[in-house]
Design an enzyme around this catalytic site. Structure first.
Site, short mmCIF file in Angstrom:
data_model
loop_
_atom_site.label_atom_id
_atom_site.label_comp_id
_atom_site.label_asym_id
_atom_site.label_seq_id
_atom_site.Cartn_x
_atom_site.Cartn_y
_atom_site.Cartn_z
N GLY A 33 1.21 -0.94 -9.15
CA GLY A 33 2.43 -0.42 -9.49
C GLY A 33 3.53 -1.65 -9.60
CB SER A 34 4.90 -3.78 -6.96
OG SER A 34 4.87 -2.68 -5.91
CB SER A 60 1.28 3.35 -9.50
OG SER A 60 2.26 4.05 -8.77
CG MET A 91 -6.12 5.23 -0.73
SD MET A 91 -5.36 4.88 -2.22
CE MET A 91 -3.76 4.43 -1.74
CG ASP A 151 -3.67 3.43 -5.66
OD1 ASP A 151 -3.52 4.54 -5.53
OD2 ASP A 151 -2.95 2.71 -5.66
N GLY A 152 -3.43 0.10 -4.65
CA GLY A 152 -2.71 -0.32 -3.35
C GLY A 152 -2.28 -1.96 -3.11
N GLY A 153 -1.42 -2.61 -3.49
CA GLY A 153 -1.25 -3.97 -3.35
C GLY A 153 -2.13 -4.83 -4.22
CG HIS A 166 -3.60 9.16 -5.56
ND1 HIS A 166 -2.99 7.99 -4.95
CD2 HIS A 166 -4.31 9.55 -4.49
CE1 HIS A 166 -3.52 7.78 -3.80
NE2 HIS A 166 -4.34 8.78 -3.61
CG ASP A 178 0.90 6.99 -6.71
OD1 ASP A 178 1.19 6.03 -7.01
OD2 ASP A 178 -0.35 7.27 -6.33
CG MET A 224 -1.43 10.10 -1.87
SD MET A 224 -0.58 8.47 -1.86
CE MET A 224 0.07 8.80 -3.60
CG MET A 230 3.51 10.26 -2.07
SD MET A 230 4.32 8.72 -1.78
CE MET A 230 3.19 7.22 -2.58
N GLY A 289 1.14 6.09 0.84
CA GLY A 289 2.79 6.43 1.08
C GLY A 289 3.73 5.67 0.51
CG PHE A 290 5.48 3.54 1.97
CD1 PHE A 290 4.92 3.96 3.12
CD2 PHE A 290 6.95 4.27 1.58
CE1 PHE A 290 5.63 4.84 3.97
CE2 PHE A 290 7.47 5.22 2.45
CZ PHE A 290 6.85 5.48 3.67
N GLY A 291 4.79 1.99 -2.38
CA GLY A 291 4.22 0.94 -3.16
C GLY A 291 4.66 -0.31 -2.60
N GLY A 292 4.23 -1.46 -2.89
CA GLY A 292 4.78 -2.58 -2.59
C GLY A 292 4.06 -3.32 -1.20
CG HIS A 343 -1.85 5.80 -10.08
ND1 HIS A 343 -3.48 6.43 -9.80
CD2 HIS A 343 -1.44 5.90 -8.79
CE1 HIS A 343 -3.66 6.51 -8.67
NE2 HIS A 343 -2.52 6.28 -8.02
#
Ligand code: DX5
Ligand code: ZN
Length: 222
Positions: A202-203, A7, A136, A180-182, A65, A34, A67, A36, A141-144, A32
């Site tokens: 992402g991170s 991402s 999800m 997707d996410g974490g 993606h 994102d 959002m 928003m 809404g946020f990475g990390g 990816h």
């Protein structure tokens, strides 16, 4: 085949071209993207002009993606800007079927995502129009953020739903299952075993040594 879809939300936008080439050269199968709008999610990222400049720069599969609220308004522009796949949120569409049809008419692949609190069962009526389902693992809404533990069961439930609808959990004609996410190199093995075959990170890719992070993921995904 498992895919890694880094991402770019977590990338350094002063060095975006270089960092995209780095994940591509180290084997990432997709990118990816994102989007928003500050309404569907409480943050704003980037849109069509950035996608179009990335399109000029790379032949990678662009996994977009959205959002955003009422994404049907923009699917044509994202396709024209270079999206290979457009994922919309079930919760963001007033007419889901019309939105999925609009994506298919652009020639892009069709994806649908659900938030952590949305049950897998809502997907059933749309599955045969989908090339990809995105589960999800954080509130979008946020990475990390930290991956939510309920994700594993949700992936397993999605594979069970695929088996009911398609007669098989995976294979030809069955959508890809993206998470997707974490996601990181510690939890990605368990996510694959729970049924994911397309991994957004992402991170865990863009923080630190990007080449090394990408290679580590791909070794696990092999
Ligand atoms: C969150 C986005 C994710 C996010 C992933 O709303 O959809 O793609 O960028 O970032 P990490 O991998 O850092 O959680
Ligand atoms: Zn995303």
């Amino acid at each position: 085949m498992n895919w890694l879809s880094p991402s770019i939300l977590a990338a350094d936008f002063n060095r975006l071209g270089e960092q995209i080439r780095c994940v591509r050269d180290n084997g990432a199968q997709a990118l990816h993207f994102d989007v928003m709008d500050g309404l569907f999610v409480p943050s704003i990222s980037f849109g069509m002009p950035v996608l179009a400049s990335i399109r000029k720069e790379t032949d990678m599969f662009l996994d977009v993606h959205l959002m955003i609220r009422e994404p049907v308004r923009y699917v044509k522009e994202f396709a024209e800007s270079g999206a290979d796949l457009i994922t919309v949120h079930y919760e963001a569409c007033s007419d889901v079927k019309a939105t999925l049809r609009a994506i298919a008419q652009t020639g892009a692949k069709v994806g649908m995502s659900i938030r952590p609190e949305t049950p897998v069962s809502v997907l059933r009526p749309f599955l045969k129009s989908l090339d990809l389902v995105l589960i999800m693992s954080v509130n979008p809404g946020f990475g990390g953020q930290k991956l939510m533990e309920g994700t594993y069961d949700k992936l397993r439930d999605t594979r069970k739903l695929f088996a009911e609808v398609f007669g098989a959990e995976s294979g030809d004609g069955v959508p890809r299952l993206e998470v997707d996410g974490g996601v990181n190199t510690e939890n990605v093995g368990a996510l694959l075993r729970a049924g994911a075959d397309t991994i957004v990170a992402g991170s865990a890719v863009f923080r630190g040594d990007i080449a090394d992070n990408t290679k580590k993921f791909l070794q696990i995904l092999a």
